[in-house]
Design a protein around this motif. Structure first.
Motif, PDB file in Angstrom:
ATOM      1  N   VAL A   7       0.842  -1.207   0.000  1.00 28.83           N
ATOM      2  CA  VAL A   7       0.000   0.000   0.000  1.00 28.83           C
ATOM      3  C   VAL A   7       0.875   1.255   0.000  1.00 28.83           C
ATOM      4  CG1 VAL A   7      -1.523   1.364   1.504  1.00 28.83           C
ATOM      5  CG2 VAL A   7      -2.074  -1.032   0.998  1.00 28.83           C
ATOM      6  N   ARG A   8       1.917   1.234   0.788  1.00 30.05           N
ATOM      7  CA  ARG A   8       2.817   2.399   0.835  1.00 30.05           C
ATOM      8  C   ARG A   8       3.437   2.648  -0.533  1.00 30.05           C
ATOM      9  NH1 ARG A   8       6.866   1.198   4.822  1.00 30.05           N
ATOM     10  NH2 ARG A   8       5.091   1.057   6.223  1.00 30.05           N
ATOM     11  N   LEU A   9       3.816   1.566  -1.225  1.00 30.51           N
ATOM     12  CA  LEU A   9       4.422   1.698  -2.554  1.00 30.51           C
ATOM     13  C   LEU A   9       3.401   2.207  -3.581  1.00 30.51           C
ATOM     14  CD1 LEU A   9       6.648  -1.502  -2.492  1.00 30.51           C
ATOM     15  CD2 LEU A   9       7.434   0.872  -2.416  1.00 30.51           C
ATOM     16  N   ALA A  10       2.145   1.782  -3.442  1.00 26.52           N
ATOM     17  CA  ALA A  10       1.087   2.267  -4.350  1.00 26.52           C
ATOM     18  C   ALA A  10       0.854   3.760  -4.121  1.00 26.52           C
ATOM     19  CB  ALA A  10      -0.196   1.483  -4.122  1.00 26.52           C
ATOM     20  N   ARG A  11       0.871   4.167  -2.871  1.00 25.63           N
ATOM     21  CA  ARG A  11       0.681   5.603  -2.565  1.00 25.63           C
ATOM     22  C   ARG A  11       1.852   6.432  -3.088  1.00 25.63           C
ATOM     23  NH1 ARG A  11      -2.036   4.395   3.216  1.00 25.63           N
ATOM     24  NH2 ARG A  11      -4.203   4.753   2.595  1.00 25.63           N
ATOM     25  N   LEU A  12       3.041   5.888  -3.011  1.00 26.62           N
ATOM     26  CA  LEU A  12       4.215   6.597  -3.554  1.00 26.62           C
ATOM     27  C   LEU A  12       4.109   6.724  -5.069  1.00 26.62           C
ATOM     28  CD1 LEU A  12       7.286   5.167  -1.567  1.00 26.62           C
ATOM     29  CD2 LEU A  12       6.497   7.546  -1.614  1.00 26.62           C
ATOM     30  N   ALA A  13       3.668   5.641  -5.718  1.00 20.11           N
ATOM     31  CA  ALA A  13       3.522   5.637  -7.184  1.00 20.11           C
ATOM     32  C   ALA A  13       2.487   6.668  -7.619  1.00 20.11           C
ATOM     33  CB  ALA A  13       3.135   4.245  -7.669  1.00 20.11           C
ATOM     34  N   LYS A  14       1.474   6.870  -6.796  1.00 16.43           N
ATOM     35  CA  LYS A  14       0.412   7.843  -7.100  1.00 16.43           C
ATOM     36  C   LYS A  14       0.975   9.251  -7.278  1.00 16.43           C
ATOM     37  CE  LYS A  14      -2.586   8.404  -3.732  1.00 16.43           C
ATOM     38  NZ  LYS A  14      -2.258   9.715  -3.144  1.00 16.43           N
ATOM     39  N   TYR A  21      -6.173  16.207 -16.678  1.00 25.31           N
ATOM     40  CA  TYR A  21      -7.549  16.358 -17.194  1.00 25.31           C
ATOM     41  C   TYR A  21      -8.578  15.934 -16.158  1.00 25.31           C
ATOM     42  CZ  TYR A  21      -4.509  16.830 -21.137  1.00 25.31           C
ATOM     43  OH  TYR A  21      -3.474  17.250 -21.933  1.00 25.31           O
ATOM     44  N   SER A  22      -8.384  14.776 -15.545  1.00 24.39           N
ATOM     45  CA  SER A  22      -9.353  14.310 -14.545  1.00 24.39           C
ATOM     46  C   SER A  22      -8.987  14.768 -13.138  1.00 24.39           C
ATOM     47  CB  SER A  22      -9.410  12.778 -14.553  1.00 24.39           C
ATOM     48  OG  SER A  22      -8.239  12.227 -13.974  1.00 24.39           O
ATOM     49  N   ARG A  23      -7.726  15.045 -12.917  1.00 22.02           N
ATOM     50  CA  ARG A  23      -7.210  15.339 -11.563  1.00 22.02           C
ATOM     51  C   ARG A  23      -7.535  14.199 -10.583  1.00 22.02           C
ATOM     52  NH1 ARG A  23      -4.299  19.401 -11.946  1.00 22.02           N
ATOM     53  NH2 ARG A  23      -4.818  21.038 -13.435  1.00 22.02           N
ATOM     54  N   PHE A  24      -7.643  12.991 -11.134  1.00 15.65           N
ATOM     55  CA  PHE A  24      -7.910  11.794 -10.326  1.00 15.65           C
ATOM     56  C   PHE A  24      -6.635  10.964 -10.331  1.00 15.65           C
ATOM     57  CE2 PHE A  24      -9.692   7.565  -9.505  1.00 15.65           C
ATOM     58  CZ  PHE A  24     -10.666   7.827  -8.551  1.00 15.65           C
ATOM     59  N   ARG A  25      -5.908  11.042  -9.236  1.00 15.90           N
ATOM     60  CA  ARG A  25      -4.606  10.357  -9.178  1.00 15.90           C
ATOM     61  C   ARG A  25      -4.770   8.902  -8.725  1.00 15.90           C
ATOM     62  NH1 ARG A  25      -0.399  13.301  -5.618  1.00 15.90           N
ATOM     63  NH2 ARG A  25      -1.983  12.843  -4.043  1.00 15.90           N
ATOM     64  N   VAL A  26      -4.074   8.017  -9.423  1.00 22.49           N
ATOM     65  CA  VAL A  26      -4.111   6.594  -9.052  1.00 22.49           C
ATOM     66  C   VAL A  26      -2.678   6.058  -9.049  1.00 22.49           C
ATOM     67  CG1 VAL A  26      -5.131   4.326  -9.537  1.00 22.49           C
ATOM     68  CG2 VAL A  26      -6.335   6.397 -10.258  1.00 22.49           C
ATOM     69  N   ALA A  74      -1.832  -3.618  -5.024  1.00 19.18           N
ATOM     70  CA  ALA A  74      -2.444  -2.577  -4.197  1.00 19.18           C
ATOM     71  C   ALA A  74      -2.738  -1.384  -5.102  1.00 19.18           C
ATOM     72  CB  ALA A  74      -1.510  -2.169  -3.065  1.00 19.18           C
ATOM     73  N   ILE A  75      -3.909  -0.790  -4.906  1.00 18.42           N
ATOM     74  CA  ILE A  75      -4.344   0.350  -5.719  1.00 18.42           C
ATOM     75  C   ILE A  75      -4.692   1.495  -4.773  1.00 18.42           C
ATOM     76  CG2 ILE A  75      -6.010   1.166  -7.436  1.00 18.42           C
ATOM     77  CD1 ILE A  75      -6.523  -1.938  -8.001  1.00 18.42           C
ATOM     78  N   ALA A  76      -4.090   2.672  -5.003  1.00 20.66           N
ATOM     79  CA  ALA A  76      -4.308   3.810  -4.107  1.00 20.66           C
ATOM     80  C   ALA A  76      -4.871   5.006  -4.855  1.00 20.66           C
ATOM     81  CB  ALA A  76      -2.991   4.191  -3.434  1.00 20.66           C
ATOM     82  N   THR A  77      -5.882   5.649  -4.257  1.00 19.55           N
ATOM     83  CA  THR A  77      -6.438   6.889  -4.813  1.00 19.55           C
ATOM     84  C   THR A  77      -6.536   7.928  -3.697  1.00 19.55           C
ATOM     85  OG1 THR A  77      -8.743   6.340  -4.348  1.00 19.55           O
ATOM     86  CG2 THR A  77      -7.858   5.580  -6.468  1.00 19.55           C
ATOM     87  N   ASP A  78      -7.002   9.127  -4.065  1.00 14.99           N
ATOM     88  CA  ASP A  78      -7.163  10.204  -3.084  1.00 14.99           C
ATOM     89  C   ASP A  78      -8.571  10.267  -2.505  1.00 14.99           C
ATOM     90  OD1 ASP A  78      -4.510  11.197  -3.366  1.00 14.99           O
ATOM     91  OD2 ASP A  78      -5.102  12.179  -5.236  1.00 14.99           O
ATOM     92  N   GLU A  79      -9.420   9.314  -2.886  1.00 14.93           N
ATOM     93  CA  GLU A  79     -10.790   9.277  -2.337  1.00 14.93           C
ATOM     94  C   GLU A  79     -10.725   8.872  -0.863  1.00 14.93           C
ATOM     95  OE1 GLU A  79     -13.564   9.978  -4.690  1.00 14.93           O
ATOM     96  OE2 GLU A  79     -11.635  10.762  -5.328  1.00 14.93           O
TER      97      GLU A  79
END
Ligand code: THU
Length: 132
Positions: A7-14, A21-26, A74-79
């Protein structure tokens, strides 16, 4: 590997997400059976349909380096809560990684943990193409 590390690595990748355009970071972090982790972020394009999701960036990086065995992503977003992978990514992940564990996290806990077979029941796959 501990879910927390992935999870930490997914958040770093984000943080590398290119999403003007979407401002939706993943961000995504894909764990290979070897123990190595392949990360990815979403990369958008001014021709919107050419956008590549974080999950596919991660798995294409791994497969392009000859890796074929995986155990979790692991998949991380800002939601507030984790968001599930899109349909295209479900097909690609199940096809190339099989029934791996999927950990979805937002900014707040708890993580949602599921599997690829749960996310994509009755899938189309290689067995439908290979005859004899
Ligand atoms: N996105 C991902 O990276 N992964 C998904 O599974 C869902 C959607 C990206 C694509 C686009 O850059 C943005 O999120 C909004 O759809």
């Amino acid at each position: 590997m501990d879910h927390k590390v992935l999870v930490r690595l997914a958040r770093l990748a984000k943080k590398h997400s290119y999403s003007p355009y979407s401002r939706f970071r993943v961000g995504a972090a894909l764990l290979a059976r070897s123990g190595k982790v392949y990360t990815g972020c979403n990369i958008e394009n001014s021709s919107y349909g050419l956008t590549v999701c974080a999950e596919r960036t991660a798995i294409f990086k791994a497969v392009s380096e000859g890796v074929r065995g995986f155990s979790a992503i692991a998949i991380a977003t800002d939601e507030d809560r984790g968001t599930p992978p899109c349909g295209a990514c479900r097909q690609v992940l199940l096809d190339l990684a099989g029934d791996i564990e999927v950990i979805m996290v937002g900014r707040k806990g708890p993580a949602t943990v599921t599997t690829m077979s749960e996310l994509l029941p009755l899938p189309f796959g290689a067995t439908h193409l290979v005859k004899e």
